[in-house]
Design a protein around this motif. Structure first.
Motif, PDB file in Angstrom:
ATOM      1  N   TYR A   1      24.421  28.880  13.740  1.00 38.12           N
ATOM      2  CA  TYR A   1      23.221  28.812  14.788  1.00 38.12           C
ATOM      3  C   TYR A   1      22.396  27.845  14.639  1.00 38.12           C
ATOM      4  O   TYR A   1      21.962  26.937  15.626  1.00 38.12           O
ATOM      5  CB  TYR A   1      22.586  30.157  14.960  1.00 38.12           C
ATOM      6  CG  TYR A   1      23.429  31.072  15.766  1.00 38.12           C
ATOM      7  CD1 TYR A   1      23.617  30.852  17.260  1.00 38.12           C
ATOM      8  CD2 TYR A   1      23.780  32.211  15.356  1.00 38.12           C
ATOM      9  CE1 TYR A   1      24.436  31.920  17.732  1.00 38.12           C
ATOM     10  CE2 TYR A   1      24.541  33.491  16.126  1.00 38.12           C
ATOM     11  CZ  TYR A   1      24.656  33.074  17.285  1.00 38.12           C
ATOM     12  OH  TYR A   1      25.368  33.752  18.176  1.00 38.12           O
TER      13      TYR A   1
ATOM     14  N   LEU B   1      25.401  39.034  15.021  1.00 40.49           N
ATOM     15  CA  LEU B   1      24.923  37.894  15.879  1.00 40.49           C
ATOM     16  C   LEU B   1      23.426  37.957  16.123  1.00 40.49           C
ATOM     17  O   LEU B   1      22.724  37.036  15.961  1.00 40.49           O
ATOM     18  CB  LEU B   1      25.685  37.768  17.016  1.00 40.49           C
ATOM     19  CG  LEU B   1      27.209  37.172  16.789  1.00 40.49           C
ATOM     20  CD1 LEU B   1      28.054  37.377  18.187  1.00 40.49           C
ATOM     21  CD2 LEU B   1      27.233  36.206  15.882  1.00 40.49           C
TER      22      LEU B   1
ATOM     23  N   GLU C   1      19.251  28.671  24.185  1.00 41.12           N
ATOM     24  CA  GLU C   1      18.408  28.374  23.342  1.00 41.12           C
ATOM     25  C   GLU C   1      19.213  27.816  22.117  1.00 41.12           C
ATOM     26  O   GLU C   1      19.044  26.941  21.398  1.00 41.12           O
ATOM     27  CB  GLU C   1      18.028  29.731  22.720  1.00 41.12           C
ATOM     28  CG  GLU C   1      17.055  29.798  21.559  1.00 41.12           C
ATOM     29  CD  GLU C   1      16.518  31.057  21.134  1.00 41.12           C
ATOM     30  OE1 GLU C   1      15.697  31.025  20.344  1.00 41.12           O
ATOM     31  OE2 GLU C   1      17.092  32.142  21.656  1.00 41.12           O
ATOM     32  N   PHE C   2      20.535  28.089  22.275  1.00 35.85           N
ATOM     33  CA  PHE C   2      21.718  27.730  21.292  1.00 35.85           C
ATOM     34  C   PHE C   2      22.579  27.233  22.282  1.00 35.85           C
ATOM     35  O   PHE C   2      23.130  28.030  23.239  1.00 35.85           O
ATOM     36  CB  PHE C   2      22.239  28.754  20.311  1.00 35.85           C
ATOM     37  CG  PHE C   2      21.187  29.611  19.697  1.00 35.85           C
ATOM     38  CD1 PHE C   2      20.824  28.881  18.457  1.00 35.85           C
ATOM     39  CD2 PHE C   2      20.630  30.673  20.116  1.00 35.85           C
ATOM     40  CE1 PHE C   2      19.775  29.502  17.734  1.00 35.85           C
ATOM     41  CE2 PHE C   2      19.778  31.292  19.392  1.00 35.85           C
ATOM     42  CZ  PHE C   2      19.279  30.838  17.909  1.00 35.85           C
TER      43      PHE C   2
ATOM     44  N   GLU D   1      30.384  32.711  18.706  1.00 41.05           N
ATOM     45  CA  GLU D   1      30.335  33.812  19.613  1.00 41.05           C
ATOM     46  C   GLU D   1      31.795  33.766  20.105  1.00 41.05           C
ATOM     47  O   GLU D   1      31.832  33.523  21.592  1.00 41.05           O
ATOM     48  CB  GLU D   1      29.201  33.371  20.766  1.00 41.05           C
ATOM     49  CG  GLU D   1      27.894  33.690  20.236  1.00 41.05           C
ATOM     50  CD  GLU D   1      26.719  33.093  21.187  1.00 41.05           C
ATOM     51  OE1 GLU D   1      27.103  32.738  22.314  1.00 41.05           O
ATOM     52  OE2 GLU D   1      25.411  33.460  20.589  1.00 41.05           O
TER      53      GLU D   1
ATOM     54  N   ALA E   1      23.725  32.497  10.581  1.00 40.54           N
ATOM     55  CA  ALA E   1      22.352  31.800  10.885  1.00 40.54           C
ATOM     56  C   ALA E   1      22.391  30.364  10.580  1.00 40.54           C
ATOM     57  O   ALA E   1      22.003  29.839  11.379  1.00 40.54           O
ATOM     58  CB  ALA E   1      21.209  32.317  10.072  1.00 40.54           C
TER      59      ALA E   1
ATOM     60  N   THR F   1      28.024  26.546  19.182  1.00 41.40           N
ATOM     61  CA  THR F   1      27.942  28.131  19.502  1.00 41.40           C
ATOM     62  C   THR F   1      28.939  28.832  19.552  1.00 41.40           C
ATOM     63  O   THR F   1      29.037  29.998  19.201  1.00 41.40           O
ATOM     64  CB  THR F   1      26.696  28.035  20.509  1.00 41.40           C
ATOM     65  OG1 THR F   1      25.666  27.362  20.161  1.00 41.40           O
ATOM     66  CG2 THR F   1      26.453  29.515  20.935  1.00 41.40           C
TER      67      THR F   1
ATOM     68  N   ARG G   1      16.479  31.201  15.182  1.00 39.02           N
ATOM     69  CA  ARG G   1      15.299  30.843  15.962  1.00 39.02           C
ATOM     70  C   ARG G   1      14.090  30.677  15.325  1.00 39.02           C
ATOM     71  O   ARG G   1      12.957  29.867  15.718  1.00 39.02           O
ATOM     72  CB  ARG G   1      15.268  31.991  17.084  1.00 39.02           C
ATOM     73  CG  ARG G   1      14.125  32.036  18.207  1.00 39.02           C
ATOM     74  CD  ARG G   1      14.364  33.036  19.020  1.00 39.02           C
ATOM     75  NE  ARG G   1      15.338  33.399  19.349  1.00 39.02           N
ATOM     76  CZ  ARG G   1      16.308  34.585  19.110  1.00 39.02           C
ATOM     77  NH1 ARG G   1      15.883  35.486  18.457  1.00 39.02           N
ATOM     78  NH2 ARG G   1      17.246  34.775  19.760  1.00 39.02           N
TER      79      ARG G   1
ATOM     80  N   ARG H   1      21.032  35.006  14.964  1.00 42.32           N
ATOM     81  CA  ARG H   1      20.332  34.285  16.027  1.00 42.32           C
ATOM     82  C   ARG H   1      18.642  34.249  15.701  1.00 42.32           C
ATOM     83  O   ARG H   1      17.948  33.393  15.814  1.00 42.32           O
ATOM     84  CB  ARG H   1      20.558  34.909  17.473  1.00 42.32           C
ATOM     85  CG  ARG H   1      21.839  34.184  18.029  1.00 42.32           C
ATOM     86  CD  ARG H   1      21.860  34.444  19.652  1.00 42.32           C
ATOM     87  NE  ARG H   1      21.922  35.916  19.669  1.00 42.32           N
ATOM     88  CZ  ARG H   1      22.956  36.777  20.005  1.00 42.32           C
ATOM     89  NH1 ARG H   1      24.175  36.155  19.862  1.00 42.32           N
ATOM     90  NH2 ARG H   1      22.723  37.967  20.520  1.00 42.32           N
ATOM     91  N   SER H   2      18.114  35.489  15.433  1.00 41.68           N
ATOM     92  CA  SER H   2      16.917  35.441  15.171  1.00 41.68           C
ATOM     93  C   SER H   2      16.363  34.879  14.079  1.00 41.68           C
ATOM     94  O   SER H   2      15.219  34.135  14.007  1.00 41.68           O
ATOM     95  CB  SER H   2      16.382  37.008  14.838  1.00 41.68           C
ATOM     96  OG  SER H   2      15.014  37.159  14.482  1.00 41.68           O
TER      97      SER H   2
END
Length: 186
Positions: free
Chosen positions: A142, A31, A5-6, A20, A139, A16, A39, A35-36
């Motif tokens: 990401y 994290l 996704e990332f 991370e 965020a 990323t 996304r 990510r949420s």
């Protein structure tokens, strides 16, 4: 296998990895939330050479993030321009904004990094949280990773302002003002 996704491309993966990092003993508990947010399109980015700004909305509250990235030194810019020109010549017909994945490997082999580690970024957020990087900054990073996955050339454009990084015009794109509505439908 489900695509990432990332960091679906080597270009986005480098960004990323700045978030991370494996250098810490304990994962950052912010994290999953960051990510949420990314996304679910909670971070709206604006990019220019050396600066990424993001409007990040969490639970209806908007925060403004500014991430400043150091420019490449002149020698690195020249090396990057040379590698880009060589790679684009060897890969004609790439989509607008795309760069071959093999070019990222050539950058790495030449010691050129385009993703800036958190410690080298100047990241600010107008939220009241004291811990940095806050969830809004994470965020934003990401969301940047996702944007770089979509358009790898952005990874280079953020670090240098030059003709090699300039976007070629899309030959299939026509400004709406150039169309005559009376004759468009025949």
């Amino acid at each position: 296998m489900i695509p990432a996704e990332f960091g679906a491309t080597p270009w986005g993966r480098c960004w990323t990895r700045t978030v991370e990092t494996t250098a810490t003993a304990v994962p950052n508990p912010l994290l999953p939330k960051a990510r949420s947010i990314a996304r679910n399109h909670g971070a709206t980015l604006t990019t220019e050479v050396g600066v990424v700004t993001a409007k990040v909305v969490v639970s209806g509250a908007e925060s403004t993030v500014r991430i400043e990235l150091p420019p490449w030194p002149e020698e690195t810019k020249h090396d990057a321009e040379r590698l880009i020109a060589k790679s684009l010549a060897a890969n004609p017909g790439l989509a607008t904004g795309d760069l071959p994945d093999s070019l990222e490997a050539e950058f790495t082999a030449a010691g050129i990094t385009f993703a800036v580690p958190l410690a080298e970024q100047v990241a600010t957020c107008d939220c009241r949280t004291r811990k940095r990087p806050c969830v809004h900054i994470l965020a934003g990073l990401y969301a940047l990773s996702m944007r770089v996955d979509e358009r790898p050339r952005l990874a280079v454009e953020l670090r240098m302002d030059s003709a090699a990084a300039a976007e070629d015009a899309d030959p299939d794109w026509i400004p709406l003002t150039d169309l005559d509505p009376a004759t468009f439908y025949g």
